[in-house]
Motif scaffolding. Sequence first.
Motif, PDB file in Angstrom:
ATOM      1  N   GLU A   1     -38.599  36.907  -1.420  1.00  0.00           N
ATOM      2  CA  GLU A   1     -39.533  35.779  -1.440  1.00  0.00           C
ATOM      3  C   GLU A   1     -40.759  36.098  -0.599  1.00  0.00           C
ATOM      4  O   GLU A   1     -40.693  36.854   0.371  1.00  0.00           O
TER       5      GLU A   1
ATOM      6  N   ASP B   1     -36.587  32.216   3.679  1.00  0.00           N
ATOM      7  CA  ASP B   1     -36.609  32.643   2.281  1.00  0.00           C
ATOM      8  C   ASP B   1     -36.096  31.528   1.371  1.00  0.00           C
ATOM      9  O   ASP B   1     -36.626  31.325   0.277  1.00  0.00           O
ATOM     10  N   ALA B   2     -35.072  30.805   1.800  1.00  0.00           N
ATOM     11  CA  ALA B   2     -34.529  29.708   0.992  1.00  0.00           C
ATOM     12  C   ALA B   2     -35.575  28.607   0.809  1.00  0.00           C
ATOM     13  O   ALA B   2     -35.736  28.062  -0.295  1.00  0.00           O
ATOM     14  N   GLN B   3     -36.308  28.294   1.863  1.00  0.00           N
ATOM     15  CA  GLN B   3     -37.355  27.284   1.766  1.00  0.00           C
ATOM     16  C   GLN B   3     -38.500  27.773   0.890  1.00  0.00           C
ATOM     17  O   GLN B   3     -39.052  27.011   0.092  1.00  0.00           O
TER      18      GLN B   3
ATOM     19  N   SER C   1     -38.205  29.792  -1.561  1.00  0.00           N
ATOM     20  CA  SER C   1     -37.682  29.728  -2.919  1.00  0.00           C
ATOM     21  C   SER C   1     -37.853  28.325  -3.488  1.00  0.00           C
ATOM     22  O   SER C   1     -38.227  28.157  -4.658  1.00  0.00           O
ATOM     23  N   VAL C   2     -37.596  27.316  -2.681  1.00  0.00           N
ATOM     24  CA  VAL C   2     -37.773  25.932  -3.129  1.00  0.00           C
ATOM     25  C   VAL C   2     -39.233  25.685  -3.511  1.00  0.00           C
ATOM     26  O   VAL C   2     -39.523  25.076  -4.543  1.00  0.00           O
ATOM     27  N   ILE C   3     -40.153  26.172  -2.710  1.00  0.00           N
ATOM     28  CA  ILE C   3     -41.571  25.997  -3.005  1.00  0.00           C
ATOM     29  C   ILE C   3     -41.944  26.723  -4.292  1.00  0.00           C
ATOM     30  O   ILE C   3     -42.656  26.187  -5.144  1.00  0.00           O
ATOM     31  N   ARG C   4     -41.449  27.948  -4.462  1.00  0.00           N
ATOM     32  CA  ARG C   4     -41.743  28.725  -5.677  1.00  0.00           C
ATOM     33  C   ARG C   4     -41.230  27.999  -6.918  1.00  0.00           C
ATOM     34  O   ARG C   4     -41.954  27.833  -7.908  1.00  0.00           O
ATOM     35  N   VAL C   5     -39.992  27.527  -6.868  1.00  0.00           N
ATOM     36  CA  VAL C   5     -39.404  26.831  -8.016  1.00  0.00           C
ATOM     37  C   VAL C   5     -40.142  25.515  -8.283  1.00  0.00           C
ATOM     38  O   VAL C   5     -40.419  25.173  -9.434  1.00  0.00           O
ATOM     39  N   ALA C   6     -40.487  24.792  -7.223  1.00  0.00           N
ATOM     40  CA  ALA C   6     -41.229  23.542  -7.394  1.00  0.00           C
ATOM     41  C   ALA C   6     -42.589  23.802  -8.037  1.00  0.00           C
ATOM     42  O   ALA C   6     -43.026  23.051  -8.918  1.00  0.00           O
TER      43      ALA C   6
ATOM     44  N   ASN D   1     -42.133  24.503 -11.736  1.00  0.00           N
ATOM     45  CA  ASN D   1     -41.843  23.262 -12.462  1.00  0.00           C
ATOM     46  C   ASN D   1     -43.081  22.384 -12.582  1.00  0.00           C
ATOM     47  O   ASN D   1     -43.301  21.737 -13.606  1.00  0.00           O
TER      48      ASN D   1
END
Length: 66
Positions: free
Chosen positions: A4, A16-18, A20-25, A28
């Motif tokens: 990420e 990295d998990a956070q 990832s959330v931003i990337r997916v959001a 979308n």
Amino acid sequence: MYQEAKITINETTISDAQASVIRVALENFVESMVTDGLGNDQHGIELAELYKQRADEIRALLYNKD
């Protein structure tokens, strides 16, 4: 394995998990602008296009890491 992008918000680098959330959001959100837009009037059409352009700038930063 995908690494990420490093994202910093108010001088705090998120995990990295956070990130990832931003990337997916973001992905979308772009899909929503493409499929649903912001209405059929001129203002909604123009605003959706501007959002997509700004999102593409961010996507370039997220995916074109050196």
